[in-house]
Design a protein around this motif. Sequence first.
Motif, PDB file in Angstrom:
ATOM      1  N   THR A 285       0.827  -1.210   0.000  1.00 38.50           N
ATOM      2  CA  THR A 285       0.000   0.000   0.000  1.00 38.50           C
ATOM      3  C   THR A 285       0.862   1.261   0.000  1.00 38.50           C
ATOM      4  O   THR A 285       2.016   1.255   0.433  1.00 38.50           O
ATOM      5  N   LEU A 286       0.248   2.319  -0.496  1.00 35.88           N
ATOM      6  CA  LEU A 286       0.803   3.671  -0.416  1.00 35.88           C
ATOM      7  C   LEU A 286      -0.223   4.533   0.296  1.00 35.88           C
ATOM      8  O   LEU A 286      -1.407   4.498  -0.038  1.00 35.88           O
ATOM      9  N   VAL A 287       0.219   5.284   1.284  1.00 35.42           N
ATOM     10  CA  VAL A 287      -0.628   6.286   1.941  1.00 35.42           C
ATOM     11  C   VAL A 287       0.059   7.629   1.729  1.00 35.42           C
ATOM     12  O   VAL A 287       1.232   7.799   2.085  1.00 35.42           O
ATOM     13  N   ALA A 288      -0.651   8.574   1.098  1.00 38.83           N
ATOM     14  CA  ALA A 288      -0.027   9.851   0.752  1.00 38.83           C
ATOM     15  C   ALA A 288      -0.968  11.005   1.068  1.00 38.83           C
ATOM     16  O   ALA A 288      -2.195  10.865   1.000  1.00 38.83           O
ATOM     17  N   CYS A 289      -0.397  12.155   1.391  1.00 39.33           N
ATOM     18  CA  CYS A 289      -1.213  13.347   1.654  1.00 39.33           C
ATOM     19  C   CYS A 289      -0.305  14.577   1.659  1.00 39.33           C
ATOM     20  O   CYS A 289       0.928  14.468   1.677  1.00 39.33           O
ATOM     21  N   GLY A 290      -0.927  15.746   1.662  1.00 39.78           N
ATOM     22  CA  GLY A 290      -0.204  16.990   1.855  1.00 39.78           C
ATOM     23  C   GLY A 290      -0.253  17.373   3.326  1.00 39.78           C
ATOM     24  O   GLY A 290      -1.218  17.046   4.018  1.00 39.78           O
ATOM     25  N   ASP A 291       0.763  18.082   3.789  1.00 41.62           N
ATOM     26  CA  ASP A 291       0.767  18.411   5.222  1.00 41.62           C
ATOM     27  C   ASP A 291      -0.046  19.669   5.540  1.00 41.62           C
ATOM     28  O   ASP A 291      -0.123  20.076   6.697  1.00 41.62           O
ATOM     29  N   ARG A 292      -0.680  20.264   4.498  1.00 42.30           N
ATOM     30  CA  ARG A 292      -1.568  21.400   4.752  1.00 42.30           C
ATOM     31  C   ARG A 292      -3.013  21.066   4.369  1.00 42.30           C
ATOM     32  O   ARG A 292      -3.792  21.951   4.015  1.00 42.30           O
ATOM     33  N   ASP A 293      -3.358  19.799   4.417  1.00 38.26           N
ATOM     34  CA  ASP A 293      -4.696  19.341   4.040  1.00 38.26           C
ATOM     35  C   ASP A 293      -5.674  19.613   5.181  1.00 38.26           C
ATOM     36  O   ASP A 293      -5.517  19.084   6.280  1.00 38.26           O
ATOM     37  N   LEU A 294      -6.694  20.451   4.926  1.00 38.24           N
ATOM     38  CA  LEU A 294      -7.699  20.761   5.946  1.00 38.24           C
ATOM     39  C   LEU A 294      -8.845  19.754   5.975  1.00 38.24           C
ATOM     40  O   LEU A 294      -9.525  19.615   6.982  1.00 38.24           O
ATOM     41  N   LEU A 295      -9.087  19.077   4.852  1.00 43.39           N
ATOM     42  CA  LEU A 295     -10.218  18.136   4.794  1.00 43.39           C
ATOM     43  C   LEU A 295      -9.864  16.787   5.410  1.00 43.39           C
ATOM     44  O   LEU A 295     -10.633  16.229   6.181  1.00 43.39           O
ATOM     45  N   THR A 296      -8.708  16.256   5.030  1.00 41.85           N
ATOM     46  CA  THR A 296      -8.241  14.997   5.621  1.00 41.85           C
ATOM     47  C   THR A 296      -6.828  15.244   6.151  1.00 41.85           C
ATOM     48  O   THR A 296      -5.842  14.949   5.480  1.00 41.85           O
ATOM     49  N   PRO A 297      -6.738  15.815   7.345  1.00 39.82           N
ATOM     50  CA  PRO A 297      -5.428  16.208   7.894  1.00 39.82           C
ATOM     51  C   PRO A 297      -4.450  15.038   7.962  1.00 39.82           C
ATOM     52  O   PRO A 297      -4.834  13.872   7.956  1.00 39.82           O
ATOM     53  N   VAL A 298      -3.175  15.391   8.038  1.00 36.61           N
ATOM     54  CA  VAL A 298      -2.094  14.418   7.940  1.00 36.61           C
ATOM     55  C   VAL A 298      -2.214  13.300   8.969  1.00 36.61           C
ATOM     56  O   VAL A 298      -1.806  12.159   8.711  1.00 36.61           O
ATOM     57  N   GLU A 299      -2.806  13.586  10.133  1.00 39.46           N
ATOM     58  CA  GLU A 299      -2.901  12.509  11.136  1.00 39.46           C
ATOM     59  C   GLU A 299      -3.775  11.356  10.670  1.00 39.46           C
ATOM     60  O   GLU A 299      -3.579  10.211  11.071  1.00 39.46           O
ATOM     61  N   TYR A 300      -4.761  11.634   9.804  1.00 38.41           N
ATOM     62  CA  TYR A 300      -5.570  10.550   9.245  1.00 38.41           C
ATOM     63  C   TYR A 300      -4.690   9.579   8.465  1.00 38.41           C
ATOM     64  O   TYR A 300      -4.835   8.359   8.561  1.00 38.41           O
ATOM     65  N   SER A 301      -3.788  10.141   7.672  1.00 33.21           N
ATOM     66  CA  SER A 301      -2.900   9.293   6.867  1.00 33.21           C
ATOM     67  C   SER A 301      -1.914   8.540   7.752  1.00 33.21           C
ATOM     68  O   SER A 301      -1.626   7.361   7.513  1.00 33.21           O
ATOM     69  N   ARG A 302      -1.395   9.221   8.769  1.00 30.66           N
ATOM     70  CA  ARG A 302      -0.463   8.541   9.684  1.00 30.66           C
ATOM     71  C   ARG A 302      -1.143   7.343  10.352  1.00 30.66           C
ATOM     72  O   ARG A 302      -0.548   6.270  10.486  1.00 30.66           O
ATOM     73  N   GLU A 303      -2.400   7.539  10.775  1.00 28.75           N
ATOM     74  CA  GLU A 303      -3.135   6.452  11.432  1.00 28.75           C
ATOM     75  C   GLU A 303      -3.325   5.267  10.489  1.00 28.75           C
ATOM     76  O   GLU A 303      -3.166   4.110  10.883  1.00 28.75           O
ATOM     77  N   VAL A 314       3.827   8.806   2.433  1.00 29.22           N
ATOM     78  CA  VAL A 314       4.438   9.930   1.720  1.00 29.22           C
ATOM     79  C   VAL A 314       3.690  11.201   2.092  1.00 29.22           C
ATOM     80  O   VAL A 314       2.473  11.293   1.893  1.00 29.22           O
ATOM     81  N   ILE A 315       4.395  12.173   2.644  1.00 29.53           N
ATOM     82  CA  ILE A 315       3.783  13.447   3.027  1.00 29.53           C
ATOM     83  C   ILE A 315       4.421  14.549   2.175  1.00 29.53           C
ATOM     84  O   ILE A 315       5.632  14.775   2.249  1.00 29.53           O
ATOM     85  N   ALA A 316       3.596  15.201   1.368  1.00 26.54           N
ATOM     86  CA  ALA A 316       4.091  16.259   0.484  1.00 26.54           C
ATOM     87  C   ALA A 316       4.076  17.595   1.231  1.00 26.54           C
ATOM     88  O   ALA A 316       3.008  18.106   1.581  1.00 26.54           O
ATOM     89  N   GLY A 317       5.238  18.137   1.471  1.00 28.00           N
ATOM     90  CA  GLY A 317       5.343  19.393   2.202  1.00 28.00           C
ATOM     91  C   GLY A 317       4.686  20.549   1.467  1.00 28.00           C
ATOM     92  O   GLY A 317       4.875  20.713   0.261  1.00 28.00           O
ATOM     93  N   GLU A 326      -1.423  19.345  -7.162  1.00 26.75           N
ATOM     94  CA  GLU A 326      -0.509  20.383  -6.690  1.00 26.75           C
ATOM     95  C   GLU A 326       0.949  19.927  -6.720  1.00 26.75           C
ATOM     96  O   GLU A 326       1.847  20.691  -7.090  1.00 26.75           O
ATOM     97  N   ARG A 327       1.181  18.667  -6.326  1.00 24.72           N
ATOM     98  CA  ARG A 327       2.542  18.108  -6.312  1.00 24.72           C
ATOM     99  C   ARG A 327       2.560  16.769  -7.052  1.00 24.72           C
ATOM    100  O   ARG A 327       2.834  15.721  -6.460  1.00 24.72           O
ATOM    101  N   PRO A 328       2.220  16.796  -8.346  1.00 24.43           N
ATOM    102  CA  PRO A 328       2.057  15.533  -9.074  1.00 24.43           C
ATOM    103  C   PRO A 328       3.304  14.671  -9.111  1.00 24.43           C
ATOM    104  O   PRO A 328       3.217  13.440  -9.074  1.00 24.43           O
ATOM    105  N   GLU A 329       4.484  15.316  -9.142  1.00 25.35           N
ATOM    106  CA  GLU A 329       5.712  14.518  -9.245  1.00 25.35           C
ATOM    107  C   GLU A 329       5.904  13.642  -8.013  1.00 25.35           C
ATOM    108  O   GLU A 329       6.386  12.503  -8.105  1.00 25.35           O
ATOM    109  N   VAL A 330       5.512  14.152  -6.847  1.00 19.41           N
ATOM    110  CA  VAL A 330       5.635  13.372  -5.604  1.00 19.41           C
ATOM    111  C   VAL A 330       4.714  12.150  -5.660  1.00 19.41           C
ATOM    112  O   VAL A 330       5.120  11.024  -5.332  1.00 19.41           O
TER     113      VAL A 330
END
Length: 362
Positions: A285-303, A314-317, A326-330
């Motif tokens: 599996t891959l779990v990825a998110c941005g660290d400024r996500d207001l809808l699904t904050p980074v802690e959801y992905s960490r969990e 993978v957390i996109a700064g 926004e960060r397609p290459e990541v």
Amino acid sequence: MNGRAGWLAGAAGVAAVGSAAGMSVARSLRRRVTDDDPHRDEDFELLDADRGCVVSTPDGVPLTVREVGPVDAPLTVVFAHGFSLRMGSFYFQRARLTEQWGDQVRMVFYDQRGHGQSGDAPPETYTVEQLGQDLESVLAVMAPRGPIVLVGHSMGGMTVLSHARQYPQRYPTRIVGAALISSAAEGVARSPVGEILKNPALEAVRFSARYAPKLVHRSRGAARSVIGPILRAASYGDEKVSPSVVAFSERMMHDTSVATLVEFLHALEVHDETAGLKTLNKVETLVACGDRDLLTPVEYSREMADALAKSELVIAGGAGHLVQLERPEVINDALVRLVERATPSKLVALTRRVKERVRSHG
């Protein structure tokens, strides 16, 4: 107060809360104006030109599907988009990964029910559980054999989890990998926007969408005045995001009906697909998110990553909710790694060879 008067009062309440929400995010929206637009010349409707078909669900909803790559490719990667978007939200993945994988991978994209070019459906079917069943319908028609990797963004990630819970026998025999991008295993009520989403006035619009659909057009502007600023503020984290990308994502949101918006907002608040994590434990599996996500904050992905034994987090700064735009290459690089981890060694060797060829010609 009669039903109609109550509904009108609710709509007025939506407008009031919406203007307050709008003011609170206006500053962040203004900051994002930039003259630098590297994606000015992109054709964001590219997927519309791909091979297409319609998959009908058991309850008769037509789902629009597009595919890229050979039908007999060794691997199929299926993409499920997020709330208020459509398959075009994977534009950058389609463009880059087509080059990356060549004829070794077929990519399948589809619009969720009530979104994009797919058909509307009865409002009571706008649930995350139903989306998992719709994904199974797409897989049955588009990928009846061979290994599959599922990629879900936002509500699409919840769709993948829902599918994993309802069809555990498909893992890992058919589905060998999964990506959960900007997603959550259970309701988003804990996120910073949760309180606004619980606004009773939105519930009034939802009620009218179900029981007085002819009146819904009157609440359209009011509902959007609440939902629109939230989605726009949550979409991007970086002040320098391409104006063309922003305009494209706002077009997708604007084209989504109010009935779809309010019903699925409710579904996102109340869903619980944590049981799907147990099934996904069987695959890479891959779990990825941005660290400024207001809808699904980074802690959801960490969990979720903590609950998945074979996961890469993978957390996109600096990125917001629409991290794949926004960060397609990541995200693209992470999906390449996921496929290499999940697929048979023969395919891994071939994709590496393709990558080396691309680099040597670069």
